[in-house]
Scaffold this active site. Sequence first.
Site, PDB file in Angstrom:
ATOM      1  CG  ASP A 113      -2.002  -1.032   1.170  1.00 53.61           C
ATOM      2  OD1 ASP A 113      -2.470  -1.344   0.064  1.00 53.61           O
ATOM      3  OD2 ASP A 113      -2.408  -1.530   2.237  1.00 53.61           O
ATOM      4  CG  ASP A 129      -6.566  -1.292  -1.641  1.00 48.27           C
ATOM      5  OD1 ASP A 129      -6.807  -2.503  -1.807  1.00 48.27           O
ATOM      6  OD2 ASP A 129      -5.669  -0.870  -0.882  1.00 48.27           O
TER       7      ASP A 129
END
Length: 165
Positions: A113, A129
């Site tokens: 991330d 995401d």
Amino acid sequence: IPMIYAILAAALVAVDQIVKYLVMTSIGFGEHVPLIPYILELTYVENTGAAFSIFSKHTWALALVSLVMSAVLALALWKGLFKHPFGKMALTLLLAGAVGNLIDRACRGYVVDMFNVLFMRFAVFNVADICVVLGGIAGGIYYLFLMDKLEPKKEEPHDGAGADS
């Protein structure tokens, strides 16, 4: 799957993986790089869980869920679950997000991330995401509000009973 949706899904997965690679090779783990002052920074984080790090001890289960969802979404596109391009786009975004994070879980054991919102407390997230969230919102809107208006109507089967029987 119509070729355009397969190409788009593959391109989104490629963008996701390229951004993750660039972050892993350019930013130290846990370090921050400003992107848009006061709004967004890049932060290299490794997430073994799902959204907000839930189920962080069950990466293998999340990988299995991602695999199953990827197969279901690809089948839904291939079989034409939604006929209208808006519905197909929603499925394409969901598929790209599921595959992008599946690749991470299967190959690395965690999801990379990097996008960190600065003006509010929020989870660090990635391109996959973003695809899942946008696809989920679009799919929900399509299913709840647009599907009846945009999908071709199916003919009702006639059971042989007429109005005068």
